[in-house]
Write a protein that holds these residues in place. Sequence first.
Motif, PDB file in Angstrom:
ATOM      1  N   VAL A 332       0.960  -1.193  -0.018  1.00  0.00           N
ATOM      2  CA  VAL A 332      -0.051  -0.051   0.004  1.00  0.00           C
ATOM      3  C   VAL A 332       1.165   1.162   0.003  1.00  0.00           C
ATOM      4  O   VAL A 332       1.740   1.378   0.860  1.00  0.00           O
ATOM      5  CB  VAL A 332      -0.874  -0.003   1.425  1.00  0.00           C
ATOM      6  N   ASP A 333       0.655   2.162  -0.906  1.00  0.00           N
ATOM      7  CA  ASP A 333       1.627   3.230  -1.066  1.00  0.00           C
ATOM      8  C   ASP A 333       1.122   4.502  -1.522  1.00  0.00           C
ATOM      9  O   ASP A 333       0.146   4.483  -2.471  1.00  0.00           O
ATOM     10  CB  ASP A 333       2.721   2.865  -2.016  1.00  0.00           C
ATOM     11  N   ASN A 334       1.254   5.697  -0.851  1.00  0.00           N
ATOM     12  CA  ASN A 334       0.880   7.053  -1.533  1.00  0.00           C
ATOM     13  C   ASN A 334      -0.792   7.231  -1.337  1.00  0.00           C
ATOM     14  O   ASN A 334      -1.493   7.122  -2.492  1.00  0.00           O
ATOM     15  CB  ASN A 334       1.344   7.258  -3.031  1.00  0.00           C
ATOM     16  N   ILE A 335      -1.148   7.141  -0.207  1.00  0.00           N
ATOM     17  CA  ILE A 335      -2.581   7.121   0.102  1.00  0.00           C
ATOM     18  C   ILE A 335      -2.909   8.366   1.009  1.00  0.00           C
ATOM     19  O   ILE A 335      -2.145   8.781   2.024  1.00  0.00           O
ATOM     20  CB  ILE A 335      -3.011   5.885   0.772  1.00  0.00           C
ATOM     21  N   ILE A 336      -4.001   9.180   0.638  1.00  0.00           N
ATOM     22  CA  ILE A 336      -4.421  10.016   1.693  1.00  0.00           C
ATOM     23  C   ILE A 336      -6.043   9.729   2.130  1.00  0.00           C
ATOM     24  O   ILE A 336      -6.891   9.367   1.273  1.00  0.00           O
ATOM     25  CB  ILE A 336      -4.728  11.451   0.833  1.00  0.00           C
ATOM     26  N   MET A 337      -6.172   9.880   3.494  1.00  0.00           N
ATOM     27  CA  MET A 337      -7.249   9.699   4.036  1.00  0.00           C
ATOM     28  C   MET A 337      -7.511  10.759   5.093  1.00  0.00           C
ATOM     29  O   MET A 337      -6.844  11.193   5.559  1.00  0.00           O
ATOM     30  CB  MET A 337      -7.212   8.369   4.999  1.00  0.00           C
ATOM     31  N   HIS A 338      -9.035  10.986   4.581  1.00  0.00           N
ATOM     32  CA  HIS A 338      -9.459  12.360   5.526  1.00  0.00           C
ATOM     33  C   HIS A 338     -10.955  11.823   6.100  1.00  0.00           C
ATOM     34  O   HIS A 338     -11.515  11.099   5.698  1.00  0.00           O
ATOM     35  CB  HIS A 338      -9.839  13.299   4.334  1.00  0.00           C
ATOM     36  N   ASN A 339     -11.015  12.299   7.460  1.00  0.00           N
ATOM     37  CA  ASN A 339     -12.281  12.096   7.947  1.00  0.00           C
ATOM     38  C   ASN A 339     -12.717  10.514   8.089  1.00  0.00           C
ATOM     39  O   ASN A 339     -13.795  10.246   7.833  1.00  0.00           O
ATOM     40  CB  ASN A 339     -13.594  12.790   7.205  1.00  0.00           C
ATOM     41  N   ILE A 340     -11.816   9.798   8.345  1.00  0.00           N
ATOM     42  CA  ILE A 340     -12.015   8.326   8.579  1.00  0.00           C
ATOM     43  C   ILE A 340     -12.747   8.160  10.040  1.00  0.00           C
ATOM     44  O   ILE A 340     -12.121   8.665  11.133  1.00  0.00           O
ATOM     45  CB  ILE A 340     -10.755   7.370   8.546  1.00  0.00           C
ATOM     46  N   LYS A 341     -13.564   7.371  10.024  1.00  0.00           N
ATOM     47  CA  LYS A 341     -14.671   7.545  11.156  1.00  0.00           C
ATOM     48  C   LYS A 341     -14.154   6.614  12.402  1.00  0.00           C
ATOM     49  O   LYS A 341     -14.404   6.733  13.527  1.00  0.00           O
ATOM     50  CB  LYS A 341     -16.052   7.130  10.924  1.00  0.00           C
TER      51      LYS A 341
END
Length: 516
Positions: A332-341
């Motif tokens: 898994v590479d180069n990931i952006i996560m926002h507002n993960i519950k």
Amino acid sequence: MFRFLNIVIISLITSIVSAQGYYDVTKYGIPNDSTFVGKNAIDNIIQKAVQKGGGTIYFPAGKYLTGSIKLESNITIFIDAGAELHFSDDFDNYIPMVPSRWEGTTVINFSPFFYAYKAKNITITGRGLIDGHGRNWWNYSEGFDDKKPKSKWENTFFENNKNVLAPPDSKWLKRGFLRPPFIQPMYCENVLIEGITIQNSPFWTVNPEFCKNVTVRSVTINNPHSPNTDGINPESCSYVHISDCHISVGDDCITIKSGKDEDGRKQAAPAEDYVITNCTMLSGHGGVVIGSEMSGGVRNIAISNCIFDGTDRGIRIKSTRGRGGVVENIRVDNIIMHNIKQQAFVLDTRYAKSTIGPVSERTPIFRNIHISNVTANTKDAVFINGLEEMPIEDVSFSNIHLEAENGFDIHYSKNISLNNVFFSGVKTSLVKIENSSDIDLKYLKLEKSTEEKPWVSAINVDGLFIDGCRPKKGTKTFLQLSGKTTSNIGFGTNDFRNVSQVVVKDYDVKKDAILK
């Protein structure tokens, strides 16, 4: 004269296109005003194309109403911009029942809306819309009452599935019949799904089974407020390419599976060699999920360049005792996560309640999983939860930036490495480790000092090496040790000048637990 020549040229082009197998459905009596269920008519057009070696079934702009559609080899379904293909919500339009797979178990069930069996070179393409009108199916699934008399569909389903290898805890054994997937090619080769928008699936949306060389690209999937309407679920396939998709659904956005329990192990068909890239995921239980139906094994998976915005979890790998199978070689590479519950990352082999037992083909195995270059805004950072008899093994996190309330929570794991992980907003320990071994923590960073909780909490940990850490001024405790089996704790080059207590040991920790 010129007008006459233009007419001749257009006629010639039309003849050439027709000769090449291009079938405009409106030329075959199918209206584009959604007044006619065109299932049989569409099947007839496909058969005409098959007799000539294949062709393109073309839906120009307009609205069409149909039941299930079966694709054959060398058939392309082309749904043009402005075209809407609506699927009837009358269950009778999806019989006779066909060989299928449902949550990892082989069954005979309602035909998927788009279905293919042992076909080659099949395509669904275009810039149009396909709408599954899934509410009738959802209502049935959510409101099933086993005290009511059986319907004709239930009787047919049970007659066809007397010997199904369903797991004993399967709720659907009481439901009478199962919702079909939206798109399910089985045992097919060279499958392409591109460009289209899909909404209101009755069940899993794009669900290739036992296929080879599958491409899903530039597809938009919207299944809001709906049960188990996963986006893309390639199961027991090889060479799968998923890219440039936008997904918002009632369950997992993209899920990799390979069969469930005894039936999955009997099929022994792994999910292998998948690439997932350049996708965006909004609503969903997970962004990319592996399992929990992974009894045939999952291996060689590359996930990169994706954005998760608002999913319950980011990357989730899950299984349980009794399932068996090996999940390995995951990148898994180069990931952006926002507002993960909930959690940004989950690796869990205790997805369901179970009791400890001897290692066998029923024991799930997770190993060789590597995660790098991630920025995540989430409630909980990472949860790793292995088994006493089979720890999760060989997992690394590198170059991770986490804004989270809670840090890493690691149980029953081996050979776990954290390298260059930056935390902000954490209210608990950055890393909590229990009943694990061979843990490397290097270059952990925290935005602000913590006075309440130790940076690292280790309980019954054998082999912990800490290097390159430099807590800020005001840090009270760096490492808290507990448990009588805690041993082999080592330090590299750290800067602990700002720490009040580098190590605090509970009474049950051996005197020689820290290496000199």
